[in-house]
Scaffold this motif. Sequence first.
Motif, short mmCIF file in Angstrom:
data_model
loop_
_atom_site.label_atom_id
_atom_site.label_comp_id
_atom_site.label_asym_id
_atom_site.label_seq_id
_atom_site.Cartn_x
_atom_site.Cartn_y
_atom_site.Cartn_z
N THR A 120 0.86 -1.18 0.00
CA THR A 120 0.00 0.00 0.00
C THR A 120 0.90 1.24 0.00
O THR A 120 2.12 1.12 -0.07
CB THR A 120 -0.94 0.01 1.23
OG1 THR A 120 -0.15 0.04 2.41
CG2 THR A 120 -1.84 -1.21 1.25
N ASP A 121 0.27 2.41 0.11
CA ASP A 121 1.06 3.65 0.05
C ASP A 121 2.03 3.77 1.22
O ASP A 121 3.18 4.14 1.04
CB ASP A 121 0.14 4.86 0.04
CG ASP A 121 -0.60 5.00 -1.29
OD1 ASP A 121 -0.09 4.45 -2.28
OD2 ASP A 121 -1.64 5.65 -1.32
N GLN A 122 1.58 3.48 2.43
CA GLN A 122 2.41 3.68 3.62
C GLN A 122 2.93 2.39 4.23
O GLN A 122 3.92 2.41 4.94
CB GLN A 122 1.61 4.45 4.69
CG GLN A 122 1.22 5.85 4.26
CD GLN A 122 2.42 6.74 4.03
OE1 GLN A 122 3.39 6.68 4.77
NE2 GLN A 122 2.37 7.55 2.97
N GLU A 123 2.25 1.27 3.98
CA GLU A 123 2.62 0.02 4.64
C GLU A 123 2.82 -1.10 3.64
O GLU A 123 2.34 -1.04 2.52
CB GLU A 123 1.52 -0.41 5.62
CG GLU A 123 1.30 0.55 6.76
CD GLU A 123 0.15 0.11 7.65
OE1 GLU A 123 -0.59 -0.82 7.28
OE2 GLU A 123 0.01 0.70 8.73
N ILE A 124 3.54 -2.11 4.10
CA ILE A 124 3.76 -3.32 3.32
C ILE A 124 3.43 -4.49 4.22
O ILE A 124 3.88 -4.55 5.37
CB ILE A 124 5.23 -3.40 2.85
CG1 ILE A 124 5.56 -2.24 1.92
CG2 ILE A 124 5.50 -4.73 2.18
CD1 ILE A 124 7.01 -2.16 1.54
N SER A 125 2.65 -5.45 3.71
CA SER A 125 2.38 -6.68 4.47
C SER A 125 3.44 -7.70 4.07
O SER A 125 3.67 -7.95 2.90
CB SER A 125 0.99 -7.22 4.13
OG SER A 125 0.01 -6.34 4.61
N VAL A 136 4.41 -3.70 7.92
CA VAL A 136 5.63 -2.95 8.14
C VAL A 136 5.49 -1.59 7.46
O VAL A 136 5.04 -1.52 6.31
CB VAL A 136 6.86 -3.70 7.57
CG1 VAL A 136 8.12 -2.90 7.78
CG2 VAL A 136 6.98 -5.08 8.17
N VAL A 137 5.87 -0.55 8.17
CA VAL A 137 5.90 0.79 7.57
C VAL A 137 7.01 0.81 6.54
O VAL A 137 8.11 0.29 6.76
CB VAL A 137 6.12 1.86 8.66
CG1 VAL A 137 6.18 3.25 8.06
CG2 VAL A 137 5.05 1.78 9.72
N ARG A 138 6.75 1.43 5.39
CA ARG A 138 7.72 1.42 4.28
C ARG A 138 9.10 1.94 4.69
O ARG A 138 10.12 1.42 4.26
CB ARG A 138 7.21 2.29 3.13
CG ARG A 138 6.30 1.57 2.19
CD ARG A 138 5.99 2.51 1.03
NE ARG A 138 5.11 1.86 0.09
CZ ARG A 138 5.49 1.45 -1.11
NH1 ARG A 138 6.72 1.64 -1.51
NH2 ARG A 138 4.64 0.86 -1.91
#
Length: 159
Positions: A120-125, A136-138
């Motif tokens: 996603t824009d701010q996070e990564i699963s 996790v935050v990018r």
Amino acid sequence: MHGPLQSLIDHTCLQCMPSTDIGTDLKFRGEKLMKFRFAAAASAFFGSSPIAFAQEQGGAGGGLMAQLIFFVPLILIFYFLLIRPANQRQKKHKAMIEAVVRGDTVITSGGLIGKVAKVTDQEISVDLAEGLRVRVVRSMIADVRGKNEPAPANDSKSS
């Protein structure tokens, strides 16, 4: 007759206190003699007269230019050795994080290694293990390994 006045005379007058040691002599005449010797040594080292040193202390003529000649190269050295490489590393890291896609293997700043499941824009699963998915935050991603890029091999062989 050793009152305060007599002790003052003894310490200032070399005739009242004979000295056989050159070090004792310099102790009493020290300030003026050492200043003269320093000026003479500086004159021999720098190639100018002691009078020129006395004149430079009072005025600021050329002082600003001398400071600029010293500080400008120092600032340039700091820029090229510290600031510029840090900015380049920051740009590479930002581009690497923006290029993360599903299926990449990532390493977080905490040391966790996993496979990207959703971006996603701010996070990564990230899938860390079977059935264990974390968000996790990018900005907390330290490194990205591509889909086909193998993990570094352990070269030490244990038998």
